[in-house]
Design a protein around this motif. Structure first.
Motif, short mmCIF file in Angstrom:
data_model
loop_
_atom_site.label_atom_id
_atom_site.label_comp_id
_atom_site.label_asym_id
_atom_site.label_seq_id
_atom_site.Cartn_x
_atom_site.Cartn_y
_atom_site.Cartn_z
N GLY A 123 19.38 67.44 33.24
CA GLY A 123 19.21 67.53 31.79
C GLY A 123 18.22 68.61 31.38
O GLY A 123 17.85 68.70 30.20
N ASN A 124 17.80 69.45 32.34
CA ASN A 124 16.95 70.59 31.97
C ASN A 124 17.81 71.66 31.29
O ASN A 124 18.94 71.91 31.70
N SER A 179 23.28 62.95 23.80
CA SER A 179 23.10 61.50 23.68
C SER A 179 24.08 60.76 24.58
O SER A 179 23.73 59.79 25.24
N GLU A 180 25.32 61.26 24.61
CA GLU A 180 26.35 60.61 25.44
C GLU A 180 26.01 60.74 26.93
O GLU A 180 26.16 59.80 27.70
N PRO A 235 15.29 64.71 24.51
CA PRO A 235 14.96 65.50 23.30
C PRO A 235 16.20 66.16 22.69
O PRO A 235 16.31 66.28 21.46
N GLY A 236 17.16 66.58 23.54
CA GLY A 236 18.37 67.23 23.05
C GLY A 236 19.32 66.30 22.33
O GLY A 236 20.33 66.74 21.77
N SER A 237 19.02 65.01 22.33
CA SER A 237 19.89 64.05 21.64
C SER A 237 19.59 63.99 20.14
O SER A 237 20.27 63.27 19.41
N LYS A 238 18.57 64.73 19.72
CA LYS A 238 18.26 64.79 18.29
C LYS A 238 18.79 66.11 17.72
O LYS A 238 18.53 67.17 18.29
N PRO A 239 19.53 66.04 16.61
CA PRO A 239 20.12 67.28 16.06
C PRO A 239 19.07 68.36 15.83
O PRO A 239 19.34 69.55 16.04
N GLU A 240 17.85 67.97 15.43
CA GLU A 240 16.85 68.98 15.07
C GLU A 240 16.30 69.72 16.29
O GLU A 240 15.58 70.71 16.14
#
Lengths: 412, 412
Positions: free
Chosen positions: A168-169, A223-224, A231-236
């Motif tokens: 997930g990096n 997120s999936e 952190p990448g699961s947040k749109p911002e």
């Protein structure tokens, strides 16, 4: 340059390996002389294919080597321009993977360095040399579309799996999505279109405007895959919106629609193209499998203004409009292009231009014209769609007397 | 209003006649009571279908008639807004052919007149009620596309034969091409898209930008038909360029590509639509015959980020996602829509809204939201693609408590 074989160093051994097959086929004009990579593990596969290849881990040492004529830059996009300038100043010719540059300043520096050093600089814009792109170019140049007024193109390709490693990096493509909001990959779409419209020949880009949607699919995916706490699961987390849309107007009054979408889920269409003139029209498939269509006034069935015009398959016109390059070398080009598009002709044209001491087909002016859509799109999107003008990068080309390529015939 | 049948007057007997079949089928809720036209010759066909119909040549006298509840305005686009305002002030409800208005001022006047009079105003935007447009709407509302980020649409329809009479005199469509440079026909494209995106429900248009190509195909055609000496054979006779391209951004961050092309030669595609969300995608055919495609995550074959997503035909999802209106009345709708799209549901919804004293599905706010792209596109194109903001026409709607339509179910 009088010798008949270009001594090429490949910089970036992983991505660059895609050109190894083309180089093998073109061994009469190009020799892969050296490979440069920070990761020595990639050298093995090169040595298997090219037993005499020399290896470098330092780009500077490679540039100091007098037995290298040219470099293929297959490095991350962010360092392309600096490496190209450095190489040309060291007396090397440059074939650069897309895009040429990330900023307007870098683009000017590329142009000025080519003009000062006389180096051959070509963008490895392999989508320009696919069979269908070259057929459309041949048709456009022969005038069967009439006066050109509209083009559309896009790179719609869900590459979310390439934005991270297994843990997930974030990898460099992910960094682009995280830090950038605009069209960060315009050249595969705009490259062929710029050739069809005669950009830097009979026309030039005038201004453009860009809007970008919100980011949504990238965070959905993280997120999936990595759960809601990544952190990448947040749109911002992501600056880049899902769909980046640009409109471009040329000085001769043609208009272009350009789309880039790296994250929306759907069947891929990174080969989305269309062209419209006063005598005919072309439209690619809705995915990379569907057949491209064409309608030519007086040749295709029906009459447009009578309401009975009917598309033909582009392939039906191959007999008449196959580009001469493909007509004479389709076996060799196909041996490479199944997965790598027009790579064979990219390598052949670059090497031929060096040997013949002339400008390549996709020269530095063409390269920065399509690459500068990166910074211009960011600028326009950040200002709510305000138009941005294209710099006149080719002002010196118009006064130049250097020999130009002849794509109407053989390039060898 | 308590009675069960709307007494309708049709203004503009030629174009309006397209609604006669719908009115026959809907005779339980609408009665064609009167016909108004400057040309009395058109009355004959109306009398044949509706023997008791009354005839008017004066719009003012028609508005004075107390036995008329509503008017269908099927007049030239340029007079729509003024006639609608006049009719509502005379106590009539208004169903108006596209577009609602030519200017921002007219659009505000329409909104204010509806708010002051309480009249039912609906745009006869029949493309919103085709089977496929309503199916996509049903899918979008049910959430299977996920969060919506991108839509594309266009009206690509060579109507050059409709711009002149047999002698080469310019008719009103030709006048639009001669005097206007922008998108002069946006509603058939944007109407369905605005419903899919929930404009004036969960989202609203924020700003847009427009560029237009040079004019070329229109003069080509006049030269071919009327010879090079006809004034229309010179490109500069026509203000309107061949392709008008607009980008729109919504307040919720979706982006829209909109194209209008009335003169380029090619197979028609006035049904060009696409929609992209975080869970799925829709794309219409490349002409009006080709089947629309859809891909829905988890339902359609493949997974996008694994690179094996494959389109399905939209028709394969009809069993699950046919819109309730089409499910219950496809026979009646098809009896009309073969040539006239969603006319049946337009007339049914308009009449039902009057009888039920509620807002229609495509109300005045929706109507001016899509119609105002005419003046905004002209303004943006004239300023070299500078963005133009959408006025907040619906500011009073958000505070309104008037009953809203329920398109999730029956509208009768």
């Amino acid at each position: 340059m009088t010798k008949k074989q270009v001594r090429l160093a490949v910089v970036g051994g992983n991505r660059g390996f895609g050109y190894s097959k083309s180089c093998e086929l073109l061994s009469d004009i190009v020799e892969v002389n050296a490979i440069c990579d920070l990761n020595e593990a990639v050298f093995a596969k090169w040595k298997q294919t090219f037993p005499n290849i020399r290896t470098f881990t330092s780009f500077e040492k490679l540039l100091d080597d007098p037995d290298i004529d040219a470099v293929l830059l297959a490095t991350p996009m962010q360092v392309h321009a600096a490496q190209a300038v450095q190489a040309m100043k060291a007396g090397k010719h440059v074939l650069c993977e897309v895009a040429s540059a990330m900023t307007i300043e870098e683009s000017w520096e590329l142009v000025e360095t080519v003009e000062q050093t006389g180096a051959v600089y070509m963008l490895a814009e392999n989508f320009c040399y696919t069979r269908s792109a070259m057929m459309i170019r041949h048709m456009a140049e022969s005038g069967v579309f009439g006066e050109l007024t509209h083009a559309e193109c896009g790179y719609v390709h869900d590459v979310r799996t390439a934005t991270h490693d297994a843990q997930g990096n974030i990898k460099w493509r992910g960094e682009m999505m995280r830090d950038f909001n605009g069209n960060n990959y315009p050249t595969h779409s705009l490259g062929p279109v710029s050739q069809w419209l005669g950009i830097n020949r009979s026309d030039s880009f005038d201004y453009m405007t860009t809007i970008v949607s919100k980011p949504a699919s990238q965070s959905d995916y993280f997120s999936e895959i990595f759960g809601p706490d990544h952190p990448g699961s947040k749109p911002e987390f992501w600056k880049q919106g899902d769909s980046c849309l640009s409109l471009i107007r040329t000085k001769q009054g043609a208009v272009i629609y350009l789309r880039n979408d790296f994250s929306s889920p759907r069947p891929f269409n990174y080969l989305y193209y269309g062209l419209q003139g006063t005598k005919g029209s072309y439209l690619s498939g809705r995915d990379i499998q569907e057949e491209p269509l064409v309608w030519l006034d007086g040749r295709s069935p029906g009459k447009s203004y009578l309401g009975n015009a009917v598309w033909s398959k582009l392939s039906e016109y191959a007999g008449e409009f196959e580009h001469p390059w493909w007509k004479s070398e389709s076996d060799r080009a196909n041996a490479v292009s199944a997965s790598r598009f027009g790579d064979y002709f990219v390598m052949k044209e670059f090497s031929s231009a060096i040997i013949q001491n002339r400008s390549p087909d996709f020269d530095v002016y063409d390269s920065v014209a399509v690459s500068c859509v990166l910074p211009l799109s960011v600028q326009s999107a950040a200002r709510g769609g305000y138009p941005a003008s294209f710099p006149d990068f080719a002002k010196n080309k118009r006064n130049s007397v250097r020999a130009q390529p002849e794509t109407g015939g053989e390039n060898g």
